[in-house]
Design a protein around this motif. Sequence first.
Motif, PDB file in Angstrom:
ATOM      1  N   GLU A 176       0.792  -1.222   0.000  1.00 18.47           N
ATOM      2  CA  GLU A 176       0.000   0.000   0.000  1.00 18.47           C
ATOM      3  C   GLU A 176       0.826   1.274   0.000  1.00 18.47           C
ATOM      4  O   GLU A 176       0.334   2.331  -0.398  1.00 18.47           O
ATOM      5  N   GLY A 177       2.059   1.217   0.468  1.00 16.98           N
ATOM      6  CA  GLY A 177       2.835   2.434   0.638  1.00 16.98           C
ATOM      7  C   GLY A 177       3.759   2.721  -0.527  1.00 16.98           C
ATOM      8  O   GLY A 177       3.952   1.900  -1.420  1.00 16.98           O
ATOM      9  N   VAL A 178       4.313   3.927  -0.533  1.00 17.30           N
ATOM     10  CA  VAL A 178       5.320   4.321  -1.505  1.00 17.30           C
ATOM     11  C   VAL A 178       6.439   5.049  -0.784  1.00 17.30           C
ATOM     12  O   VAL A 178       6.240   5.641   0.283  1.00 17.30           O
ATOM     13  N   LEU A 179       7.630   4.996  -1.372  1.00 19.96           N
ATOM     14  CA  LEU A 179       8.753   5.821  -0.945  1.00 19.96           C
ATOM     15  C   LEU A 179       8.998   6.863  -2.022  1.00 19.96           C
ATOM     16  O   LEU A 179       9.076   6.540  -3.207  1.00 19.96           O
ATOM     17  N   SER A 211      12.475  12.626   5.658  1.00 22.05           N
ATOM     18  CA  SER A 211      13.881  12.211   5.605  1.00 22.05           C
ATOM     19  C   SER A 211      14.176  11.005   6.482  1.00 22.05           C
ATOM     20  O   SER A 211      15.292  10.534   6.531  1.00 22.05           O
ATOM     21  N   VAL A 212      13.191  10.503   7.222  1.00 26.80           N
ATOM     22  CA  VAL A 212      13.402   9.340   8.071  1.00 26.80           C
ATOM     23  C   VAL A 212      12.405   8.264   7.662  1.00 26.80           C
ATOM     24  O   VAL A 212      11.207   8.507   7.625  1.00 26.80           O
ATOM     25  N   VAL A 213      12.901   7.080   7.343  1.00 24.61           N
ATOM     26  CA  VAL A 213      12.039   5.959   6.982  1.00 24.61           C
ATOM     27  C   VAL A 213      12.073   4.958   8.116  1.00 24.61           C
ATOM     28  O   VAL A 213      13.141   4.511   8.533  1.00 24.61           O
ATOM     29  N   THR A 214      10.909   4.598   8.644  1.00 22.98           N
ATOM     30  CA  THR A 214      10.840   3.690   9.777  1.00 22.98           C
ATOM     31  C   THR A 214      10.114   2.422   9.389  1.00 22.98           C
ATOM     32  O   THR A 214       9.481   2.335   8.337  1.00 22.98           O
ATOM     33  N   ASP A 215      10.189   1.411  10.271  1.00 22.78           N
ATOM     34  CA  ASP A 215       9.481   0.164  10.046  1.00 22.78           C
ATOM     35  C   ASP A 215       7.986   0.363  10.296  1.00 22.78           C
ATOM     36  O   ASP A 215       7.563   1.327  10.907  1.00 22.78           O
ATOM     37  N   GLY A 216       7.197  -0.603   9.840  1.00 22.39           N
ATOM     38  CA  GLY A 216       5.764  -0.534  10.056  1.00 22.39           C
ATOM     39  C   GLY A 216       5.036  -0.072   8.811  1.00 22.39           C
ATOM     40  O   GLY A 216       5.632   0.286   7.802  1.00 22.39           O
ATOM     41  N   ALA A 217       3.699  -0.078   8.899  1.00 20.40           N
ATOM     42  CA  ALA A 217       2.879   0.282   7.757  1.00 20.40           C
ATOM     43  C   ALA A 217       2.990   1.770   7.459  1.00 20.40           C
ATOM     44  O   ALA A 217       3.088   2.599   8.361  1.00 20.40           O
ATOM     45  N   ALA A 218       2.971   2.098   6.170  1.00 22.66           N
ATOM     46  CA  ALA A 218       2.972   3.506   5.775  1.00 22.66           C
ATOM     47  C   ALA A 218       1.655   4.151   6.192  1.00 22.66           C
ATOM     48  O   ALA A 218       0.606   3.510   6.195  1.00 22.66           O
ATOM     49  N   VAL A 219       1.713   5.420   6.569  1.00 25.75           N
ATOM     50  CA  VAL A 219       0.517   6.135   6.982  1.00 25.75           C
ATOM     51  C   VAL A 219       0.198   7.216   5.965  1.00 25.75           C
ATOM     52  O   VAL A 219       0.996   7.543   5.100  1.00 25.75           O
ATOM     53  N   ALA A 220      -0.995   7.778   6.083  1.00 30.49           N
ATOM     54  CA  ALA A 220      -1.447   8.823   5.168  1.00 30.49           C
ATOM     55  C   ALA A 220      -0.828  10.149   5.593  1.00 30.49           C
ATOM     56  O   ALA A 220      -1.277  10.783   6.537  1.00 30.49           O
ATOM     57  N   VAL A 221       0.206  10.555   4.916  1.00 36.07           N
ATOM     58  CA  VAL A 221       0.933  11.773   5.267  1.00 36.07           C
ATOM     59  C   VAL A 221       0.212  12.982   4.678  1.00 36.07           C
ATOM     60  O   VAL A 221      -0.205  12.958   3.524  1.00 36.07           O
ATOM     61  N   PRO A 222       0.042  14.060   5.431  1.00 31.08           N
ATOM     62  CA  PRO A 222      -0.641  15.244   4.900  1.00 31.08           C
ATOM     63  C   PRO A 222       0.173  15.941   3.826  1.00 31.08           C
ATOM     64  O   PRO A 222       1.377  15.724   3.678  1.00 31.08           O
ATOM     65  N   SER A 223      -0.487  16.790   3.062  1.00 32.91           N
ATOM     66  CA  SER A 223       0.176  17.547   2.005  1.00 32.91           C
ATOM     67  C   SER A 223       1.302  18.386   2.584  1.00 32.91           C
ATOM     68  O   SER A 223       1.160  19.001   3.649  1.00 32.91           O
ATOM     69  N   GLN A 224       2.434  18.420   1.866  1.00 32.74           N
ATOM     70  CA  GLN A 224       3.587  19.160   2.364  1.00 32.74           C
ATOM     71  C   GLN A 224       4.611  19.371   1.256  1.00 32.74           C
ATOM     72  O   GLN A 224       4.663  18.624   0.287  1.00 32.74           O
ATOM     73  N   ARG A 225       5.415  20.419   1.414  1.00 31.59           N
ATOM     74  CA  ARG A 225       6.532  20.635   0.502  1.00 31.59           C
ATOM     75  C   ARG A 225       7.669  19.727   0.939  1.00 31.59           C
ATOM     76  O   ARG A 225       8.005  19.647   2.116  1.00 31.59           O
ATOM     77  N   CYS A 273      20.108  17.912   0.896  1.00 28.93           N
ATOM     78  CA  CYS A 273      19.196  18.148  -0.224  1.00 28.93           C
ATOM     79  C   CYS A 273      18.481  16.876  -0.673  1.00 28.93           C
ATOM     80  O   CYS A 273      17.481  16.957  -1.384  1.00 28.93           O
ATOM     81  N   VAL A 274      18.985  15.700  -0.299  1.00 25.16           N
ATOM     82  CA  VAL A 274      18.311  14.444  -0.631  1.00 25.16           C
ATOM     83  C   VAL A 274      17.439  14.056   0.556  1.00 25.16           C
ATOM     84  O   VAL A 274      17.928  13.924   1.683  1.00 25.16           O
ATOM     85  N   ARG A 275      16.153  13.881   0.290  1.00 23.08           N
ATOM     86  CA  ARG A 275      15.205  13.604   1.371  1.00 23.08           C
ATOM     87  C   ARG A 275      14.252  12.491   0.929  1.00 23.08           C
ATOM     88  O   ARG A 275      13.953  12.347  -0.260  1.00 23.08           O
ATOM     89  N   THR A 276      13.761  11.723   1.895  1.00 21.86           N
ATOM     90  CA  THR A 276      12.870  10.609   1.596  1.00 21.86           C
ATOM     91  C   THR A 276      11.605  10.704   2.440  1.00 21.86           C
ATOM     92  O   THR A 276      11.673  10.981   3.641  1.00 21.86           O
ATOM     93  N   LEU A 277      10.488  10.493   1.804  1.00 19.45           N
ATOM     94  CA  LEU A 277       9.195  10.476   2.483  1.00 19.45           C
ATOM     95  C   LEU A 277       8.533   9.127   2.259  1.00 19.45           C
ATOM     96  O   LEU A 277       8.501   8.623   1.133  1.00 19.45           O
ATOM     97  N   ARG A 278       8.024   8.566   3.318  1.00 18.95           N
ATOM     98  CA  ARG A 278       7.247   7.327   3.233  1.00 18.95           C
ATOM     99  C   ARG A 278       5.789   7.662   3.457  1.00 18.95           C
ATOM    100  O   ARG A 278       5.448   8.312   4.444  1.00 18.95           O
ATOM    101  N   THR A 279       4.929   7.259   2.535  1.00 11.75           N
ATOM    102  CA  THR A 279       3.519   7.611   2.650  1.00 11.75           C
ATOM    103  C   THR A 279       2.679   6.573   1.919  1.00 11.75           C
ATOM    104  O   THR A 279       3.198   5.570   1.426  1.00 11.75           O
ATOM    105  N   ARG A 280       1.396   6.798   1.875  1.00 11.21           N
ATOM    106  CA  ARG A 280       0.500   5.990   1.057  1.00 11.21           C
ATOM    107  C   ARG A 280      -0.565   6.906   0.469  1.00 11.21           C
ATOM    108  O   ARG A 280      -0.799   8.011   0.962  1.00 11.21           O
TER     109      ARG A 280
END
Length: 340
Positions: A176-179, A211-225, A273-280
């Motif tokens: 369900e999630g994406v990086l 910028s931090v990827v953790t274990d567990g299911a991805a959650v619905a992250v709110p809109s953000q830059r 400048c390199v950042r990672t977001l985990r979301t769904r």
Amino acid sequence: MDPRPLPAEAAADGAGTPAAPPARRRVALPPENAPADAAKAVDAEGNPVRTDSDRFAADLGAVAVITDRGITHARNDDAVSAAVVQDPATGRPLATVIVVSDGVSSSDDPQAASGAAVRAGLEATVAVLEAGGTAAEAVPAGLEAAAAAVRAVGADVENAPSCTFVSAVVHADGPEGVLITVANVGDSRAYWLRAGAAPSSAAVATQPELSVVTDGAAVAVPSQRLTVDDSWAQALVDAGAMDEQAAMRDPRAHTLLRWLGADTSPKPWSDNCVRTLRTRGPGVLLLCSDGLWNYLSDPEALAGPATGAAPADAARELVEFALRCGGNDNITVALAPVAG
């Protein structure tokens, strides 16, 4: 506009039979064979008359891209590229790569700089992914290749061809999630835009920090830059001298502190400048030049039009919105949908 296939090399399985490579599609706009700049007629307000060559667009399914000259500029110094790597068995995208660049109009030949950046950045990023590398490895490789390509365009340090750069890789993270991994130099931006209602406070409270990827299911992250501008306005905000709205009214607001070009260091990007977001999903990843966000920069405000239609239609409407607002700069938009 038909995307060109990426070059492929088939891998061999244990029996020596070449395995079918993933299907790949790519596009880079404006195309290399686009008509050269020519003198344009002007309208009653003194703006160049728009023609069919002022806009290029492509829809690769997993990402829709569009770049437009705008109204007041005589040429388009923006460029955008994208590639989709698909699973040949299912047709599902394995990864989507997007690069946007905005040529610095005060430099010589800025459109050559932006074109070199998006093409070299895309090819290097895809090459690492196809070799089995991670997005965290591929995105910096693309940034380095883009920087080298722009430096090679022109070595006149007095007024070297220069551009901004923002790139992203989107790939599945479980069922369900994406990086989403991004990198930027300058003030072209990446946004995560959530579709529908905002996530509950509980979901937001448990989401991983950007910028931090953790274990567990991805959650619905709110809109953000997802990116931080390398600009005078951002420096004022970071220093606590002004809030963002006041900083953007400063006449030096769009002055770049970092960019790609022969007149800067070989590694002009910031350490973070390199950042990672985990979301769904549902939602979209938006990459854009300042020709859009000058008129609409708030993530929640962007989320409505960006997620309210199919990506190609939404991208076109965002460009049309910028044109209705004045079109005082080139406008580039790329939208990659993330299903819920």
